[in-house]
Scaffold this active site. Structure first.
Site, PDB file in Angstrom:
ATOM      1  CE  LYS A  10       0.065   2.119   3.354  1.00  0.00           C
ATOM      2  NZ  LYS A  10       0.248   2.911   4.603  1.00  0.00           N
ATOM      3  CG  ASP A 120      -2.419   1.891   6.836  1.00  0.00           C
ATOM      4  OD1 ASP A 120      -3.057   2.927   6.582  1.00  0.00           O
ATOM      5  OD2 ASP A 120      -1.185   1.860   7.004  1.00  0.00           O
TER       6      ASP A 120
END
Ligand code: C5P
Length: 268
Positions: A10, A120
């Protein structure tokens, strides 16, 4: 039946810290994309939960209930053997553990409470370009199909996220500017990106000055359009106009800094 999953890295192309809640958590506004490099997971159902880990970054990864993968399986009420191949440096601002946990929830079709595993994790559930707000739980997929040629560099350095947030002096910073109109050329996105920030870059550099060296090295590669840190560091990314220029930059950096993790990737 064996199932497999991919847990991509990510990348926060931007990370604006816009405030702080009474419980200490920070309010974020971030444009998140995903790489074509990542960890791999294999699932074999069985009566009890078991985790094994291999891969280039397996060292130091716990194979028990300290691992987010384990916690995600427990959250979903699943038992069996999970094998995790760790290709991403952990604790590096590219969501390794979060993306692994999200891959578990995705495979098990369990989306509830993802935020309880980490800020996240929700954005990693559907790994595609998205705006992340709130403390991480508010995720809005982007309409545009963004694709960036990039290089990721991690200087084999672990920067603890809480310490970086703690060092951040100004907690109330402007949110991201409005996104460019739908369907605009990539150059308009580049102009927009350049005008945004990662508010954690300065505090992360204060904690780990080597991050500034990584950014300088990326900014010195031919054709680089933008270099910035992802998440709370220490991984930084460079964006390039073509796959060829990204590949050349990754090769040059890997040759000059053999101790760094340098990979060419496509972000989307
Ligand atoms: O949620 P996660 O485990 O990734 O967060 C790690 C740490 O980062 C938190 O304990 C907190 O100190 C900090 N954090 C924060 N605000 C956020 C996300 C994380 O302060 N929105």
């Amino acid at each position: 039946m064996t199932t497999e999953a991919f847990a991509p890295a990510k990348i926060n192309l931007t990370l604006h810290v816009t405030g702080q809640r009474a419980d200490g958590y920070h309010l974020l506004d971030s444009l998140v994309v995903f790489a074509d490099v990542g960890d791999r997971l294999r699932f074999d159902p069985a009566g009890d939960l078991r985790l094994t880990v291999d891969g280039p970054f397996a060292d130091g990864v716990p194979a028990d209930n300290r691992n987010l993968v384990w916690k995600a399986a427990e959250l979903a009420g699943w038992t069996g053997h999970i094998h995790l191949t760790k290709n991403l440096p952990h604790g590096g601002g590219i969501g390794g553990g979060s993306s692994d946990a999200a891959a578990v929830l995705r495979v098990l079709n369990y989306g509830a409470d993802a935020l309880s595993l980490g800020a996240d994790v929700p954005v990693c559930l559907q790994p595609r370009a998205a705006r992340m707000q709130g403390i991480g739980g508010d995720v809005t997929p982007l309409h545009d199909d963004l694709t960036f040629f990039a290089v990721l560099v991690n200087p084999a350095l672990h920067v603890p996220t809480p310490a970086v947030f703690k060092t951040l002096k100004e907690k109330e910073n402007p949110a991201m500017a409005a996104f460019p109109a739908e369907g605009v050329a990539l150059s308009a996105w580049m102009d927009w990106l350049k005008a945004q920030r990662n508010d954690l870059e300065a505090p992360a550099i204060a904690a780990a000055p080597q991050i500034a060296d990584v950014l300088t090295a990326l900014r010195g590669t031919p054709d680089v359009m933008l270099a910035r840190m992802s998440g709370s560091g220490s991984t930084c990314f460079g964006l390039y106009p073509t796959a060829q220029t990204a590949r050349a930059a990754a090769a040059a950096l890997a040759a000059e800094y053999p101790q760094w993790w340098c990979v060419e990737t496509v972000l989307s």
